[in-house]
Design an enzyme around this catalytic site. Structure first.
Site, PDB file in Angstrom:
ATOM      1  N   HIS A   1      16.872  16.308 -28.175  1.00 44.49           N
ATOM      2  CA  HIS A   1      16.760  15.579 -29.599  1.00 44.49           C
ATOM      3  C   HIS A   1      16.970  14.066 -29.407  1.00 44.49           C
ATOM      4  CE1 HIS A   1      16.681  15.614 -33.851  1.00 44.49           C
ATOM      5  NE2 HIS A   1      17.876  14.888 -34.005  1.00 44.49           N
TER       6      HIS A   1
ATOM      7  N   ASP B   1      14.677  20.627 -27.966  1.00 48.22           N
ATOM      8  CA  ASP B   1      15.406  20.273 -29.071  1.00 48.22           C
ATOM      9  C   ASP B   1      15.117  21.579 -30.121  1.00 48.22           C
ATOM     10  OD1 ASP B   1      16.449  19.363 -31.727  1.00 48.22           O
ATOM     11  OD2 ASP B   1      14.871  17.768 -31.885  1.00 48.22           O
TER      12      ASP B   1
ATOM     13  N   SER C   1      15.614  11.856 -35.684  1.00 42.49           N
ATOM     14  CA  SER C   1      16.119  12.681 -36.628  1.00 42.49           C
ATOM     15  C   SER C   1      15.733  12.480 -38.142  1.00 42.49           C
ATOM     16  CB  SER C   1      17.498  12.953 -36.279  1.00 42.49           C
ATOM     17  OG  SER C   1      18.002  14.039 -36.814  1.00 42.49           O
TER      18      SER C   1
END
Length: 502
Positions: free
Chosen positions: A478, A419, A211
Site C-alpha cells: 500500500h 495491497d 490511500s
C-alpha cells in the site's frame, strides 16, 4: 546434522559453470544487485546537500530547521522549514495545519513544488516524509535513519502537510463536512504558506498522496482549477497511489475472494473456509461480477450488487477474510500481505503500537527541533474523526476526477499489487465512469504493457489513455514510495515531465 551443515553453505541455484554457489558468492551478488538497485531509475541523482534557497520574509526564519541537529539522525539532512500555519488570514482563526518543507537537492528543479498528503482519513503526512519519500528515511525494520537515495527532493522542493484539521500536530477542532471543505481549508493554508515563503509563488505544482488521499487530491485539484486566482501556483497534475476513488464495495468487497485465490499460498486458508467464501460471494452477487461487467471498452455504468453503494448485511467479505487471516498469521498485514513474524520495529508505532516506545515524533527534542507543539501527542493515524459527521462527498471517479484528468498535463494512478486494503482489480470498476473525448473508461485492458524500470527491467504493468496513466507495481504494498522507491521515483519523473515515456 552434518548434511544440514554442508547444505547451509550452498544455494540450490546453479551458477554458469553448473556448480552450486557458496554463501560468500551469493552475498557478493546480493551486494552487487543492491548497488545496481540503489542507482537504478535515478542514475544522475546526487544524494546530500541542497540547492541554495533563501526566503526574504523575516517570518520564515521562525520555521527554520537545522538539518545538522535532528535528534537521533547522525548526518546532515540539509535545511528545511516546519511549523504551524492557519488555514485563513482571519486573526481569530484557531485551526492550523502542520507542515514540513524541504528545498530541492543538488539536481532537483527550483521551478517545481510537490505537495504530499497521507490518507486515513486522519493519517499524518509526516509518516510519508519519514518512511516513504523524504530526504531521510527511518522505515519499518530500520535500526536507525539513513539517507533516502530516492527522495522526491531529488526532483524538486517538497511540502508535506498534516491535513485535514485534526491530523498529527495540526491544531483546532475539525469541522469539515466534505471534500470541498477540506480543499478550501488546504488552499487557505497554502495561501498563508506562500505569504511567508513568497519565493515559491509561480512554481509548477504537483499534488500527490496515497490511500484516502484518493479522495483528497482530486477534490483539492478540482478546487484549484475552479478557483485559479486563489493560489499563486500553477497546478500541472496529480499522483495518487493505492487510492480510494470509488465505493468501498467496489474496491474492497467485490475483488476480495479472487484476490485470496490469486495469493492462496500466502493466506493459507483450508478448503472448508474457501468454500464458505465462495458461498458468501454467490449470496452477495459478487461471483462472476468482474467477468460479466469489467469489459473493454465499457458498455455503460456498472450496476452495483444489490443496487447499493454499500455491502448488504452478511456481505462484508473483506473483514471476514481479514479476521481469519489474522487467526492463521497474527502478523498478517493488509498493507503488504506477505508479512509474518517477527513484526519489524516501527519508529512511528504504527505496526507495533502496543510496544513501540518512544515514538519518534513524540520525543520532546524532536518536537522542539521542528517547531511542533510540545503538548500535543502525535499519533500516526488519529482517533479523532476529521469529518465529525462523516465525509459526505461522492467518490471522485464519479464526480471531479474526469475533469481533473482533462485539465491536467498528466495524471498518474499507481497501485502496489501486494495491497489487500485496496485491491488492483477494483480499478476495473473505479475507472469505469472516467470520461474524456466522448469515451468512457479505458478502452483496452489496463494490464497490457510492461512497466520498465531503468537498470532493472519489467516491474509490473502500465496503461496510458487520454491523459491518465495507470501503473501496477510488483513487489509493493500500500505505501508505494516506501516499498517500491525506485519505481515511485521514476513514475514521479514521468508525471513532472522529466521523462517522456511512462
Amino acid at each position: 546434522m552434518r548434511l544440514l551443515a554442508v547444505f547451509a553453505t550452498l544455494l540450490v541455484v546453479a551458477a554458469a559453470s553448473g556448480r552450486l554457489m557458496t554463501m560468500q558468492e551469493i552475498n557478493q551478488r546480493r551486494l552487487e544487485a543492491a548497488k545496481r538497485w540503489q542507482t537504478s531509475g535515478s542514475q544522475n541523482v546526487k544524494s546530500g546537500g541542497v540547492q541554495n534557497i533563501t526566503f526574504t520574509n523575516p517570518k520564515a526564519s521562525e520555521f527554520y530547521v537545522d538539518g545538522k541537529s535532528l535528534p537521533l539522525v547522525d548526518f546532515d539532512v540539509g535545511p528545511s522549514w516546519a511549523g504551524l500555519l492557519p488555514i485563513s488570514n482571519n486573526p481569530n482563526e484557531t485551526r492550523q495545519l502542520f507542515f514540513w518543507f524541504f528545498p530541492p537537492g543538488p539536481q532537483g528543479s527550483l521551478n517545481d513544488l510537490i505537495f504530499w498528503t497521507n490518507g486515513g482519513p486522519g493519517c499524518s503526512s509526516l509518516a510519508g516524509l519519514l518512511e516513504e519519500n523524504g530526504p531521510f528515511t527511518w522505515s519499518w525494520g530500520q535500526a536507525q535513519p539513513t539517507v533516502n537515495q530516492h527522495s522526491w527532493t531529488n526532483l524538486s522542493s517538497v511540502l508535506w502537510v498534516e491535513q485535514p484539521v485534526g491530523t498529527g500536530f495540526s491544531q483546532g477542532i475539525p469541522d469539515a463536512q466534505n471534500e470541498d471543505d477540506v480543499a478550501a481549508q488546504l488552499v487557505g493554508f497554502m495561501q498563508q504558506f506562500l505569504e511567508v515563503f513568497s519565493e515559491l509563488k509561480g512554481k509548477k505544482l504537483y499534488l500527490s498522496g496515497e490511500s484516502y488521499a484518493g479522495m483528497y487530491v482530486p477534490y483539492i485539484a478540482n478546487y484549484i482549477y475552479e478557483n485559479p486566482s486563489r493560489l499563486g501556483l500553477s497546478l500541472q497534475g496529480i499522483w495518487i497511489n493505492d487510492p480510494l476513488i470509488s465505493w468501498y464495495v467496489v474496491q474492497q468487497q467485490i475483488p476480495a475472494v479472487d484476490f485470496v485465490k490469486k495469493h492462496a499460498s500466502l493466506f493459507s486458508f483450508n478448503q472448508t473456509y474457501m468454500h464458505h467464501l465462495d458461498e458468501m460471494a454467490a449470496t452477495c452477487n459478487y461471483t462472476g461480477y468482474m467477468d460479466k461487467y469489467a469489459t473493454y471498452p465499457p458498455k455503460g455504468l456498472l450496476p452495483l450488487p444489490g443496487d447499493s453503494t454499500d455491502f448488504a448485511q452478511g456481505c462484508n467479505i473483506w473483514t471476514d477474510i481479514h479476521d481469519n487471516a489474522l487467526m492463521i498469521n497474527p502478523s498478517f498485514n493488509m498493507y503488504r500481505i506477505w508479512d509474518t513474524y517477527p513484526l519489524p520495529c516501527d519508529v512511528l508505532g504504527f505496526l507495533s503500537r502496543d510496544t513501540q516506545s518512544p515514538i519518534y515524533y513524540n520525543l520532546t527534542d524532536v518536537k522542539e527541533a521542528i517547531h511542533a507543539p510540545v503538548d500535543t501527542e502525535w499519533i500516526e493515524c488519529t482517533s479523532t474523526n476529521v469529518f465529525p459527521n462523516e465525509d459526505s462527498s461522492l467518490p471522485p471517479a464519479l464526480t471531479v476526477l474526469p475533469s481533473v484528468i482533462k485539465k491536467s498535463q498528466r495524471t498518474v494512478i499507481v497501485h502496489g499489487l501486494a495491497d489487500f486494503i485496496i485491491m488492483a482489480d477494483g480499478y476495473d470498476f473505479g475507472f469505469d465512469p472516467y470520461l474524456r473525448n466522448g469515451l468512457q473508461g479505458f478502452q483496452t485492458p489496463i494490464a497490457d504493457d510492461s512497466f520498465i524500470i531503468d537498470g532493472v527491467g519489467a516491474y509490473g504493468s502500465m496503461h496510458s489513455e487520454r491523459g491518465l496513466t495507470y501503473y501496477e507495481v510488483a513487489l509493493s504494498g500500500h505505501m508505494l514510495p516506501e516499498f517500491a522507491p525506485v519505481a515511485s521515483f521514476q513514475i514521479m519523473q514521468y508525471l513532472m515531465g522529466f521523462r517522456d515515456t511512462p
